[in-house]
Write an enzyme that holds these catalytic residues in place. Sequence first.
Site, PDB file in Angstrom:
ATOM      1  N   ASP A 238       0.835  -1.193   0.000  1.00 52.26           N
ATOM      2  CA  ASP A 238       0.000   0.000   0.000  1.00 52.26           C
ATOM      3  C   ASP A 238       0.882   1.260   0.000  1.00 52.26           C
ATOM      4  OD1 ASP A 238      -2.882   0.889   0.480  1.00 52.26           O
ATOM      5  OD2 ASP A 238      -1.880   1.926   2.119  1.00 52.26           O
ATOM      6  N   GLU A 287      14.665 -14.778  -0.017  1.00 52.15           N
ATOM      7  CA  GLU A 287      15.136 -15.807   0.919  1.00 52.15           C
ATOM      8  C   GLU A 287      14.167 -16.985   0.962  1.00 52.15           C
ATOM      9  OE1 GLU A 287      15.601 -14.205   4.847  1.00 52.15           O
ATOM     10  OE2 GLU A 287      16.823 -12.545   4.078  1.00 52.15           O
TER      11      GLU A 287
HETATM   12  C1  GLC Z   1      -4.349   2.900  -0.629  1.00 54.50           C
HETATM   13  C2  GLC Z   1      -5.576   2.013  -0.535  1.00 54.50           C
HETATM   14  C3  GLC Z   1      -6.729   2.846  -0.102  1.00 54.50           C
HETATM   15  C4  GLC Z   1      -6.411   3.456   1.240  1.00 54.50           C
HETATM   16  C5  GLC Z   1      -5.095   4.226   1.212  1.00 54.50           C
HETATM   17  C6  GLC Z   1      -4.603   4.540   2.582  1.00 54.50           C
HETATM   18  O1  GLC Z   1      -4.460   3.856  -1.623  1.00 54.50           O
HETATM   19  O2  GLC Z   1      -5.801   1.378  -1.766  1.00 54.50           O
HETATM   20  O3  GLC Z   1      -7.924   2.116  -0.040  1.00 54.50           O
HETATM   21  O4  GLC Z   1      -7.439   4.325   1.617  1.00 54.50           O
HETATM   22  O5  GLC Z   1      -4.082   3.476   0.595  1.00 54.50           O
HETATM   23  O6  GLC Z   1      -4.103   3.389   3.203  1.00 54.50           O
END
Ligand code: GLC
Length: 571
Positions: A238, A287
Amino acid sequence: MTVTGHARGATRTQPPGSPATVPAPASAFHGEATPWWRDAVIYQVYIRSFADGNGDGVGDLLGIRTRLPYLRALGVDAVWITPFYASPMADGGYDVAEHREVDPLFGTLGDAEALIAEAHRHGIRIIVDVVPNHTSAAHRWFREALDAAPRDAARDRYIFRTGRGAHGELPPNDWESVFGGPAWTRIAERPGEPGEWYLHLFDPAQPDLNWRHPEVRAEHEEILRFWLDRGVDGFRIDVAHGMIKADGLPDAGFTNQIQMLGSTVLPYFDQDEVHEIHRRWREILDEYPGERIAVAEAWAPSLERLAAYVRPDELHQAFNFHFLGTPWQRDELRAVIEDSLRTSALVGAPTTWVLSNHDIRRHVTRYGGGEEGLRRARAAALMMLALPGSAYLYQGEELGLEEVLDLPEELLQDPQRLRSEDGSSGRDGCRVPLPWGGSGSPYNFTPLNIANGWLPAPAHWREKTVEAQWDDAASTLGLYRKALKLRRDLAALGDGKLDWREDTEVLAGDVQHLLVFHRAPGFVCTVNVGTKPITIRRPGALELASVDLDEATPDGTVVLPPDSTAWWTDR
Ligand code: GLC
């Protein structure tokens, strides 16, 4: 011959609504061209809305497990599951309080382990989310930071600063939150005593971590190992472009910064130093046996900068948001496809393709909604699945679902909408629970259909359920099933390259709306993005088309209807 959806060898099987209908194979993974991820079809499960196993109206790990036979019959290679970790759910689980615990809303650690093992028995790999840019405000580190005094070491794991202005009453800089408003919130050191500010590029409930702190790095390495040890096949990272902020936290110098995401460098995104972290993570992935992968959710101002995330010693894949944002027009589509292939080839990585996810309007709606939107969505999906590289599907696109735009106000939960000025940019409409069967909401999303889903599904989804579409070759589900099967069966599809067919003979219609590409051996994809039919010399035997196509013309020509894609082979 008139062909819709399944063209050849259509087989009729039962909807795999219950685990009993499709037996799990004794052992795992299909065909195994290596490395598997270079052309994998990866299905995104937004866990809250996929399938509810325990009857509380919210999707969970048990629900996913119950529907593995469906995913296997659909023909996907891997499933990416959005966060299911301990969380107060301020952002649907993207506010993680502890990555090594499963939130009771979604099940237990045992459920996660059972899901991974069972998915593997079905030949499906599991990719889990990791959210390194920020934690939940409920994370033990953030609570410690709030309890500590200004400038105490406990605050160093986050980004605390004193404010500007005579009394520190202004945010430390001009950075804006992706969800709207300033990216800073001021805390009270003691009741009534305003103090330092902390950075949150998303919701205030998601404080940004300080990635220059060694403990932050060590903690995430442990998190990766924790899930790798439990058998996951990879991670979706993310905000992979966000962890490092420019030294000194300089002003961006302009407003509406988030609109510039993907076109300009911001001092808090896509900083060069972020690549060090990804290189380290790659070492950890390597790993482990069996090609464990990482896919970056990275917003970079150019495809070249995006390609840097997938250099040979960094991550394996990055989402291609440039493709996703391209309008349904020949020159623009062709340009983004060429640029994507060119830039990923620079670093030897496969390109990825994606049309929808849990953060944006479903593509049926983006393409105009209604019949036109669905027609284009089907054509776009078939085009995408013929391109070289790996493709991501978002749950429900295989059913032709559109964005739900009329959800009752009081049920909306997305923090992005709650923070946006006009309340218009919410993401709840693409997160409505999936319709599995039956004739009314929640369409068998919950066991026995007893509880309501956390968001209601529209009445017309009765015709869109898995059950309603399963045996209908002309349905969108029928189209995806056949396309995924052909993708496996035809040697030309998957990893590799494409050649544009400039020399296609157009007998009637506007060549300006026609895309034709060839893939060796013996495969041609035709796409008519226009609103009028185009007649061409028939490029081969029809395998599959996104619309009814009359192949029976005696003169060896074929009429490609508006907004349509067709697959042809020389077999
Ligand atoms: C990313 C995710 C989204 C979330 C954001 C904050 O963009 O896809 O859904 O709100 O990160 O974590």
